[in-house]
Write a protein that holds these residues in place. Structure first.
Motif, PDB file in Angstrom:
ATOM      1  N   ASP A 209      -0.421  -4.528  -2.822  1.00  0.00           N
ATOM      2  CA  ASP A 209      -0.366  -3.528  -3.873  1.00  0.00           C
ATOM      3  C   ASP A 209      -0.403  -2.143  -3.230  1.00  0.00           C
ATOM      4  N   ILE A 210      -0.331  -1.116  -4.059  1.00  0.00           N
ATOM      5  CA  ILE A 210      -0.406   0.257  -3.564  1.00  0.00           C
ATOM      6  C   ILE A 210      -1.567   0.959  -4.243  1.00  0.00           C
ATOM      7  N   ASP A 211      -2.421   1.580  -3.438  1.00  0.00           N
ATOM      8  CA  ASP A 211      -3.546   2.353  -3.956  1.00  0.00           C
ATOM      9  C   ASP A 211      -3.085   3.799  -4.120  1.00  0.00           C
ATOM     10  N   PRO A 212      -2.937   4.282  -5.368  1.00  0.00           N
ATOM     11  CA  PRO A 212      -2.424   5.639  -5.580  1.00  0.00           C
ATOM     12  C   PRO A 212      -3.396   6.727  -5.137  1.00  0.00           C
ATOM     13  N   GLU A 213      -4.686   6.407  -5.036  1.00  0.00           N
ATOM     14  CA  GLU A 213      -5.669   7.414  -4.616  1.00  0.00           C
ATOM     15  C   GLU A 213      -5.617   7.643  -3.114  1.00  0.00           C
ATOM     16  N   THR A 214      -5.593   6.550  -2.371  1.00  0.00           N
ATOM     17  CA  THR A 214      -5.538   6.683  -0.910  1.00  0.00           C
ATOM     18  C   THR A 214      -4.105   6.762  -0.403  1.00  0.00           C
ATOM     19  N   MET A 215      -3.143   6.485  -1.315  1.00  0.00           N
ATOM     20  CA  MET A 215      -1.722   6.457  -0.957  1.00  0.00           C
ATOM     21  C   MET A 215      -1.481   5.534   0.238  1.00  0.00           C
ATOM     22  N   ALA A 216      -2.058   4.332   0.127  1.00  0.00           N
ATOM     23  CA  ALA A 216      -1.938   3.344   1.191  1.00  0.00           C
ATOM     24  C   ALA A 216      -1.606   1.984   0.596  1.00  0.00           C
ATOM     25  N   VAL A 217      -0.982   1.156   1.408  1.00  0.00           N
ATOM     26  CA  VAL A 217      -0.702  -0.216   0.998  1.00  0.00           C
ATOM     27  C   VAL A 217      -1.997  -1.012   1.089  1.00  0.00           C
ATOM     28  N   ALA A 218      -2.328  -1.732   0.029  1.00  0.00           N
ATOM     29  CA  ALA A 218      -3.582  -2.473  -0.032  1.00  0.00           C
ATOM     30  C   ALA A 218      -3.286  -3.967  -0.060  1.00  0.00           C
ATOM     31  N   ALA A 220      -3.756  -7.811  -0.701  1.00  0.00           N
ATOM     32  CA  ALA A 220      -4.503  -8.452  -1.783  1.00  0.00           C
ATOM     33  C   ALA A 220      -4.276  -9.953  -1.771  1.00  0.00           C
ATOM     34  N   ASP A 222      -5.023 -12.744  -4.440  1.00  0.00           N
ATOM     35  CA  ASP A 222      -5.480 -13.041  -5.794  1.00  0.00           C
ATOM     36  C   ASP A 222      -5.508 -14.547  -6.026  1.00  0.00           C
TER      37      ASP A 222
END
Length: 340
Positions: A209-218, A220, A222
């Protein structure tokens, strides 16, 4: 109630198999799964990258001649692999666990190899067999990021890897497949013809996924949900009478009805990891008790009596069959919702 079944030529006490997961990365974990009642355990995966890393370390060690002088071992570069990486657990440790697990439980322990290239790492399947693996599950996790790679090249890679593993072992080999082929059925037939003893449907691509706050690929991971089981059930019902290979269902199992649905579609065994992680290994008993209760209510005395009842008939045009179901579903949805 007879829940016994056969998978990859192995006699199992029931069709519930604990698929590869963190639950099977310790001897205690394997014992807990066996004590909970599963019919077999797939050990967590050994990655191609781990085998290659160990081979490279051994080559550097031999080249440096460090075995000649014990004190020189302190100069051998330690692995820089971060905790949690595929290099963290060595192939030797994996084989040790496999050997101890196979000796500790009375159910089959299946080794798992995860890779993407038809390289020498596939020979490690023989080491798994020698360590006591009752079978090998080949998890070919390959997402072709290069848009110039053709679909046929991707398919051939699977055939080549299977061929190398089959040539290295005498135990059964199952291939864990992704659903993302232009013709999943034809790919299944090719693997069947190439000697796959089983097909595991389906592998789940762990999409980041993409974290819009850190602007990094996260990254995952699930856990699966029952809704994801529909695709696998569809293909199992199509392939049930069209391949020689055993069919293992995986993804989307949480409760007893999910196991029953897969069996009705034609699965030889039903694998689960998410449910056992979510509820604990003891949840296996809940799943098996639920299947037994359902069988009593419906008048079945053995799993073989219900397996494949809802599989697509062998003389049916699969394309027309699926198209008809698609049209019926949309018409029913339109009637239930009414005009907009």
């Amino acid at each position: 109630m007879d829940l016994s079944t056969v998978y990859l030529g192995l006699a199992l006490r029931n069709p519930l198999v604990a698929s590869a997961s963190p639950l099977s990365n310790t001897l205690d974990g394997v014992r807990r799964l066996a004590d909970a009642g599963v019919g077999a355990v797939v050990l967590y995966s050994l990655f191609e990258e781990q085998v290659r890393a160990e081979a490279e370390r051994d080559a550097r060690l031999a080249e440096a001649g460090t075995e000649s002088f014990a004190e020189s071992l302190s100069y051998f570069p330690a692995s820089a692999a971060p905790a949690g990486s595929v290099e963290e657990v060595s192939p030797r440790a994996y084989l040790s666990l496999l050997e101890r697990a196979a000796a500790a439980v009375e159910i089959p322990v299946i080794g798992s190899l995860n890779g993407v290239t038809p390289g020498g790492w596939t020979g490690y399947a023989r080491s798994m067999q020698d360590a006591g693996a009752a079978a090998i599950e080949l998890n070919i996790y390959y997402l072709p990021g290069d848009p110039r790679i053709t679909g046929r090249e991707v398919e051939q890679r699977h055939i080549d890897i299977l061929g190398r593993v089959k040539s290295a072992v005498t135990v059964p080999v199952a291939v864990k497949l992704s659903p993302f082929f232009s013709s999943t059925g034809e790919m299944a037939l090719r693997l069947d013809e190439a000697g796959a003893d089983g097909l595991v449907l389906f592998n789940r691509f762990l999409q980041p996924d993409i974290d819009p706050e850190t602007m990094a690929v996260a990254p995952a991971v699930d856990l699966s949900s029952p809704r994801e089981a529909r695709l696998a059930r569809t293909w199992i019902s199509i392939l049930r009478r069209r391949v020689r290979a055993a069919l293992a269902a995986t993804t989307g199992v949480d409760g007893p009805p999910d196991v029953v649905k897969y069996l009705l579609a034609g699965a030889d065994v039903v694998m689960t990891a998410s449910a056992l992680i979510r509820h604990g290994p003891e949840h296996a008993a809940v799943l098996l008790d639920g299947v037994s209760e359902w069988m009593v209510r419906k008048g079945f005395t053995a799993v073989d009596e219900l397996r494949g009842i809802l599989a697509v008939p062998a003389d049916t045009d699969q394309a027309e069959y699926e198209r008809a179901g698609y049209v019926r579903a949309l018409r029913a949805a339109n009637r239930s919702r009414g005009p907009w």
